[in-house]
Design an enzyme around this catalytic site. Structure first.
Site, PDB file in Angstrom:
ATOM      1  N   GLU A  84     -24.956 -23.987   0.405  1.00  0.00           N
ATOM      2  CA  GLU A  84     -24.313 -24.620  -0.531  1.00  0.00           C
ATOM      3  C   GLU A  84     -24.842 -26.153  -0.240  1.00  0.00           C
ATOM      4  O   GLU A  84     -24.904 -26.839   0.774  1.00  0.00           O
ATOM      5  CB  GLU A  84     -22.721 -24.679  -0.356  1.00  0.00           C
ATOM      6  CG  GLU A  84     -22.085 -26.009  -1.308  1.00  0.00           C
ATOM      7  CD  GLU A  84     -20.576 -25.547  -1.447  1.00  0.00           C
ATOM      8  OE1 GLU A  84     -19.966 -24.677  -0.770  1.00  0.00           O
ATOM      9  OE2 GLU A  84     -19.889 -26.192  -2.236  1.00  0.00           O
ATOM     10  N   LYS A 132     -15.929 -13.695   3.833  1.00  0.00           N
ATOM     11  CA  LYS A 132     -16.845 -14.870   3.663  1.00  0.00           C
ATOM     12  C   LYS A 132     -16.228 -15.878   4.671  1.00  0.00           C
ATOM     13  O   LYS A 132     -15.060 -16.087   4.646  1.00  0.00           O
ATOM     14  CB  LYS A 132     -17.167 -15.481   2.450  1.00  0.00           C
ATOM     15  CG  LYS A 132     -18.066 -16.759   2.753  1.00  0.00           C
ATOM     16  CD  LYS A 132     -18.788 -16.960   1.303  1.00  0.00           C
ATOM     17  CE  LYS A 132     -17.898 -18.005   0.375  1.00  0.00           C
ATOM     18  NZ  LYS A 132     -17.624 -19.151   1.078  1.00  0.00           N
TER      19      LYS A 132
HETATM   20  O1  KIV Z   1     -14.784 -21.172  -2.404  1.00  0.00           O
HETATM   21  C1  KIV Z   1     -15.585 -21.086  -3.398  1.00  0.00           C
HETATM   22  O2  KIV Z   1     -15.647 -21.003  -4.405  1.00  0.00           O
HETATM   23  C2  KIV Z   1     -17.047 -20.849  -2.343  1.00  0.00           C
HETATM   24  C3  KIV Z   1     -18.051 -21.202  -3.356  1.00  0.00           C
HETATM   25  C4  KIV Z   1     -18.446 -22.434  -3.703  1.00  0.00           C
HETATM   26  C5  KIV Z   1     -19.280 -20.580  -2.714  1.00  0.00           C
HETATM   27  O3  KIV Z   1     -17.017 -20.710  -1.376  1.00  0.00           O
END
Ligand code: KIV
Length: 296
Positions: free
Chosen positions: A192, A123
């Site tokens: 988010e 991600k």
């Molecule tokens: O790092 C994380 O936990 C996240 C979530 C809040 C989506 O990116």
């Protein structure tokens, strides 16, 4: 005690997630940072586990995600991968390990996250400026999840953990960012702290799933931080989180009871001791001899 099992038949692929969106099936994602929790979440059938860089805050006690390194992420992800047999594992690429102005660095980081961390996808945070990163990783066979709205790795640019996309212009930028990431090849996008009506609109405009956190029920899926919903930090509960357990008080009570048992001599009992002269060939005479030999 029986354990209720609800395992998905097999690990979901990025194509399964798109089909889930098409069918209107809601997608569940939860952060996970260690082997034991991964085993439990996998057993329950949570299909997506996010090794989020939020671990810098909730596991390591930093005040932001900016101190998290790729080695830390890989260390946690590998533990989660050992515990989860059926979930897809998504790992956050941490701050300063990827950039549209350094695509080779981005590819090196993502490759390590997958090969050493055992993750199935990475991600990355950021909107249109991430198109090059997404395209490069996807072209190398690494599935990428986008993340827009509040992006904690840019906290000093944003100026605080606050809702994004509130003005017409900001809303347009978020919609454009989502469409750009989809075109670049992202298989899903985290939204988010995005106003719910805007998140619903973005979700409708995309063919890939959106996964919301503080972005309302109109997203295709939801993600939450493990420590928030399990009540591991009683001092903090973000507005977008619901507490499903009060683990901090369960752990406190158990730790207190253990401490009191040891101090009072109630633990261990013979039941918790490995030999009470029954299981081993150690007789009272042997022990007497030992005492004599070592002057104890
Ligand atoms: O790092 C994380 O936990 C996240 C979530 C809040 C989506 O990116």
């Amino acid at each position: 005690m029986s354990v209720q099992k609800n395992k998905p038949a097999r690990r979901p692929s990025i194509h399964d997630l798109r089909r889930m969106k098409e069918r209107g099936d809601r997608i569940v994602m939860l952060t996970c940072y260690d082997y034991g929790s991964a085993k439990i979440l996998d057993e329950v059938g949570i299909p997506l586990l996010l090794v989020g860089d939020s671990l810098g805050m909730v596991v390591h006690g930093h005040d932001s995600t900016l101190r998290v390194t790729l080695d830390m992420m890989i260390h946690h992800s590998a533990a989660v991968a050992r515990g989860a047999q059926s979930a897809m594992i998504v790992i956050d690429l941490p701050f300063a390990t990827y950039s549209s102005s350094d695509l080779p660095l981005s590819l090196r980081s993502a490759s390590r996250a997958v090969s050493e961390g055992g993750a199935h996808a990475v991600k990355v945070e950021g909107g249109r400026r991430m198109a090059g990163v997404v395209g490069t990783l996807v072209a190398s066979g690494i599935p990428v999840m986008g993340h827009i709205g509040l992006t904690p790795q840019s906290i000093h640019m944003i100026g605080g953990y606050r809702v994004q996309g509130r003005s017409k212009e900001a809303a347009k930028r978020l919609m454009a960012a989502a469409l750009t990431l989809e075109r670049a090849g992202a298989f899903a996008i985290v939204l988010e702290l995005v106003p719910a009506p805007l998140a619903a609109e973005i979700s409708r405009a995309l063919t890939i799933p959106t996964i919301g956190i503080g972005a309302g029920a109109g997203c295709d899926g939801q993600v939450q931080v493990f420590h928030d919903i399990m009540g591991l930090d009683e001092s903090f509960l973000p507005r977008h989180a619901k507490r499903y357990a009060d683990l901090a008080s369960v752990l406190r009570d158990a730790a207190r009871e253990y401490k009191e048992d040891v101090e009072a001599g109630r633990f261990p009992t013979d039941d918790h001791s490995v030999d009470t002269n029954k299981q081993l060939n150690l007789t009272d005479d042997d022990l007497k001899e030992l005492r004599k030999e070592f002057g104890a």
